[in-house]
Scaffold this active site. Structure first.
Site, PDB file in Angstrom:
ATOM      1  N   SER A  97       0.819  -1.220   0.000  1.00  0.00           N
ATOM      2  CA  SER A  97       0.000   0.000   0.000  1.00  0.00           C
ATOM      3  C   SER A  97       0.851   1.267   0.000  1.00  0.00           C
ATOM      4  O   SER A  97       0.324   2.363  -0.190  1.00  0.00           O
ATOM      5  CB  SER A  97      -0.965   0.006   1.190  1.00  0.00           C
ATOM      6  OG  SER A  97      -0.255  -0.080   2.392  1.00  0.00           O
ATOM      7  N   HIS A  98       2.160   1.149   0.236  1.00  0.00           N
ATOM      8  CA  HIS A  98       3.028   2.339   0.175  1.00  0.00           C
ATOM      9  C   HIS A  98       4.155   2.192  -0.838  1.00  0.00           C
ATOM     10  O   HIS A  98       5.111   2.952  -0.821  1.00  0.00           O
ATOM     11  CB  HIS A  98       3.567   2.684   1.574  1.00  0.00           C
ATOM     12  CG  HIS A  98       2.476   3.202   2.447  1.00  0.00           C
ATOM     13  ND1 HIS A  98       1.699   2.355   3.213  1.00  0.00           N
ATOM     14  CD2 HIS A  98       1.972   4.433   2.610  1.00  0.00           C
ATOM     15  CE1 HIS A  98       0.782   3.074   3.820  1.00  0.00           C
ATOM     16  NE2 HIS A  98       0.917   4.333   3.475  1.00  0.00           N
ATOM     17  N   ASP A 157      -4.902   0.429   2.271  1.00  0.00           N
ATOM     18  CA  ASP A 157      -5.330  -0.973   2.295  1.00  0.00           C
ATOM     19  C   ASP A 157      -6.810  -1.093   1.942  1.00  0.00           C
ATOM     20  O   ASP A 157      -7.220  -2.059   1.287  1.00  0.00           O
ATOM     21  CB  ASP A 157      -5.047  -1.604   3.665  1.00  0.00           C
ATOM     22  CG  ASP A 157      -3.573  -1.929   3.825  1.00  0.00           C
ATOM     23  OD1 ASP A 157      -2.936  -2.264   2.816  1.00  0.00           O
ATOM     24  OD2 ASP A 157      -3.054  -1.826   4.946  1.00  0.00           O
TER      25      ASP A 157
HETATM   26  P1  NDP Z   1      -0.814  -2.727  10.376  1.00  0.00           P
HETATM   27  O1  NDP Z   1      -2.095  -2.845  11.130  1.00  0.00           O
HETATM   28  O2  NDP Z   1      -0.598  -3.634   9.241  1.00  0.00           O
HETATM   29  O3  NDP Z   1       0.400  -2.908  11.372  1.00  0.00           O
HETATM   30  C1  NDP Z   1       0.590  -2.010  12.429  1.00  0.00           C
HETATM   31  C2  NDP Z   1       1.779  -2.395  13.262  1.00  0.00           C
HETATM   32  O4  NDP Z   1       1.434  -3.524  14.057  1.00  0.00           O
HETATM   33  C3  NDP Z   1       3.001  -2.774  12.448  1.00  0.00           C
HETATM   34  O5  NDP Z   1       4.129  -2.198  13.030  1.00  0.00           O
HETATM   35  C4  NDP Z   1       3.003  -4.296  12.539  1.00  0.00           C
HETATM   36  O6  NDP Z   1       4.294  -4.854  12.473  1.00  0.00           O
HETATM   37  C5  NDP Z   1       2.442  -4.518  13.917  1.00  0.00           C
HETATM   38  N1  NDP Z   1       1.826  -5.847  14.037  1.00  0.00           N
HETATM   39  C6  NDP Z   1       0.940  -6.411  13.199  1.00  0.00           C
HETATM   40  N2  NDP Z   1       0.611  -7.635  13.633  1.00  0.00           N
HETATM   41  C7  NDP Z   1       1.303  -7.855  14.779  1.00  0.00           C
HETATM   42  C8  NDP Z   1       1.405  -8.928  15.698  1.00  0.00           C
HETATM   43  N3  NDP Z   1       0.717 -10.062  15.528  1.00  0.00           N
HETATM   44  N4  NDP Z   1       2.228  -8.801  16.736  1.00  0.00           N
HETATM   45  C9  NDP Z   1       2.954  -7.676  16.916  1.00  0.00           C
HETATM   46  N5  NDP Z   1       2.914  -6.616  16.083  1.00  0.00           N
HETATM   47  C10 NDP Z   1       2.091  -6.714  15.035  1.00  0.00           C
HETATM   48  O7  NDP Z   1      -0.597  -1.199   9.865  1.00  0.00           O
HETATM   49  P2  NDP Z   1      -1.665  -0.086   9.556  1.00  0.00           P
HETATM   50  O8  NDP Z   1      -2.619  -0.653   8.581  1.00  0.00           O
HETATM   51  O9  NDP Z   1      -2.220   0.476  10.800  1.00  0.00           O
HETATM   52  O10 NDP Z   1      -0.735   1.012   8.855  1.00  0.00           O
HETATM   53  C11 NDP Z   1      -0.096   0.703   7.644  1.00  0.00           C
HETATM   54  C12 NDP Z   1       0.844   1.793   7.213  1.00  0.00           C
HETATM   55  O11 NDP Z   1       0.141   2.913   6.687  1.00  0.00           O
HETATM   56  C13 NDP Z   1       1.776   2.347   8.263  1.00  0.00           C
HETATM   57  O12 NDP Z   1       3.081   2.143   7.779  1.00  0.00           O
HETATM   58  C14 NDP Z   1       1.462   3.837   8.297  1.00  0.00           C
HETATM   59  O13 NDP Z   1       2.580   4.690   8.503  1.00  0.00           O
HETATM   60  C15 NDP Z   1       0.894   4.071   6.945  1.00  0.00           C
HETATM   61  N6  NDP Z   1       0.026   5.255   6.899  1.00  0.00           N
HETATM   62  C16 NDP Z   1       0.503   6.427   6.361  1.00  0.00           C
HETATM   63  C17 NDP Z   1      -0.291   7.558   6.305  1.00  0.00           C
HETATM   64  C18 NDP Z   1       0.230   8.858   5.787  1.00  0.00           C
HETATM   65  O14 NDP Z   1      -0.519   9.829   5.770  1.00  0.00           O
HETATM   66  N7  NDP Z   1       1.465   8.976   5.407  1.00  0.00           N
HETATM   67  C19 NDP Z   1      -1.671   7.517   6.797  1.00  0.00           C
HETATM   68  C20 NDP Z   1      -2.039   6.259   7.402  1.00  0.00           C
HETATM   69  C21 NDP Z   1      -1.227   5.166   7.428  1.00  0.00           C
HETATM   70  P3  NDP Z   1       4.762  -5.754  11.218  1.00  0.00           P
HETATM   71  O15 NDP Z   1       5.123  -4.753  10.159  1.00  0.00           O
HETATM   72  O16 NDP Z   1       5.900  -6.514  11.743  1.00  0.00           O
HETATM   73  O17 NDP Z   1       3.614  -6.632  10.827  1.00  0.00           O
END
Ligand code: NDP
Length: 335
Positions: free
Chosen positions: A48-49, A189
């Site tokens: 997604s990025h 996403d």
């Molecule tokens: P996710 O819900 O996919 O993941 C969030 C965090 O939780 C990650 O660091 C992930 O680590 C961790 N995680 C997931 N599963 C587990 C687990 N079972 N145990 C421990 N840790 C876990 O991300 P989001 O959908 O909330 O966000 C996605 C991206 O979107 C982010 O990178 C965010 O910066 C970006 N974003 C950017 C915006 C902008 O304006 N620039 C706006 C909104 C979002 P891991 O990677 O190891 O799975």
């Protein structure tokens, strides 16, 4: 390779992204900085990025909303506050311009804030905090967006998806890093679910009548996203609005939308990056080794993994299998 998808080598991601960005008006420095950010996302399986964002990056370069020849300026407004004026460009060039100076400042002061303004953030936040942790620092970053998330109890978008990232340095190996939207699901996403015709889980958003829905299009077109964890996530989204907006003299999400021209790219905003040097903040007699103790105790429980480990696992998968993108996306970005 199937008919619907194209499999790329990681190096191809760089070539394709840079060519598209330069054709849309970015100069070499800006195109390289954005390309590196997109490449890191694809390297770590964050579709997604990655290349998915290139049409949006290019749309705002072509419209002239974002400055493709930005040269960010740095200024110290206080001993531990670094102002970064992004010159109306995308955030990767701002990060490239400031992260070395900022890390040095944090090492010198113990704690410092980077107030990044006049920039357009269209990426994940983990690269900037992880890079600071690779230099021995703990770091927190957040940014707002455009109204997409309803405040808890409400039904209309007001907060951005407002990601918050945190990273902690380790004596060996990769830092422990999490990076999460305040929304239940990142907007990119939801867009990917809509593109692929897949429903999202309940709790991700509501339709324009305020009812919970699994239809990504109903959320994106007139509905609203929801914050994770009900009112708790809603308060975090509010905090991100304040830290990335008023604290830095930058837009709230609602203000960003008022001036945005909807050209496919992000709206202008600020980014708050706060970092700490544990060598300066902890008692001299303490080693800080109890951070490792915490991680080991977490991992001692079956079913637990550290945040960031999923990304490292995806990195290994991409290294084995390459980057798979829809053929329709490839057709949109190839020049
Ligand atoms: P996710 O819900 O996919 O993941 C969030 C965090 O939780 C990650 O660091 C992930 O680590 C961790 N995680 C997931 N599963 C587990 C687990 N079972 N145990 C421990 N840790 C876990 O991300 P989001 O959908 O909330 O966000 C996605 C991206 O979107 C982010 O990178 C965010 O910066 C970006 N974003 C950017 C915006 C902008 O304006 N620039 C706006 C909104 C979002 P891991 O990677 O190891 O799975």
């Amino acid at each position: 390779m199937s008919g619907e998808t194209v499999t790329l080598k990681l190096d191809d991601v760089k070539t394709i992204a840079k060519a598209a960005l330069m054709a849309a008006g970015a100069d070499n420095a800006n195109a390289e900085a954005i390309t590196h950010t997109v490449w890191m996302a694809e390297r770590d399986g964050c579709a997604s990025h990655g290349l998915f964002r290139i049409p949006g990056y290019c749309g705002s370069l072509r419209s002239g909303k974002v400055n493709g020849t930005a040269r960010p300026r740095l200024e110290r407004s206080a001993p531990s506050v670094l102002w970064v004026d992004g010159d109306g460009g995308y955030s990767p060039i701002a990060h490239k311009s400031m992260l070395d100076d900022f890390a040095e400042l944090v090492h010198a002061q113990g704690v410092a804030l980077a107030a990044v303004t006049n920039t357009f953030h269209f990426a994940a936040l983990w690269p900037e905090v992880e890079m600071l942790s690779k230099r021995g620092l703990a770091a927190i970053a957040c940014t707002s967006y455009k109204p997409t998330v309803a405040p808890h109890g409400g039904s209309r978008p007001l907060f951005g998806t407002n990601p918050l990232a945190f990273s902690w340095p380790r004596p060996e190996g990769d830092p422990v890093t999490f990076d999460q939207a305040s929304a239940t699901m990142a907007r990119g996403d939801i867009q990917i679910h809509a593109r692929d015709g897949k429903p999202v889980p309940l709790g991700v958003g509501i339709d324009k009548a305020g009812s919970e829905t699994r239809d990504p299009n109903a959320i994106l077109d007139g509905g609203a996203q929801l914050a994770f964890g009900g009112y708790k996530g809603s308060s975090i989204a509010m905090m991100v609005e304040l830290l990335a907006g008023p604290l830095l003299g930058e837009n709230l999400s609602l203000e960003a939308a008022e001036t945005d021209i909807e050209d496919g790219g992000p709206a202008r905003g600020g980014e708050f990056i706060l970092a700490f040097d544990p060598a300066k903040t902890r008692q001299p007699s303490k080693s800080g080794g109890n951070a490792e103790r915490l991680f080991q105790a977490m991992l001692a429980q079956e079913g637990v993994r550290l945040p960031g480990e999923g990304r490292l696992r995806r990195r290994a998968e991409v290294a084995r299998n390459g980057v798979v993108i829809p053929r329709s996306l490839m057709a949109q970005i190839e020049v």
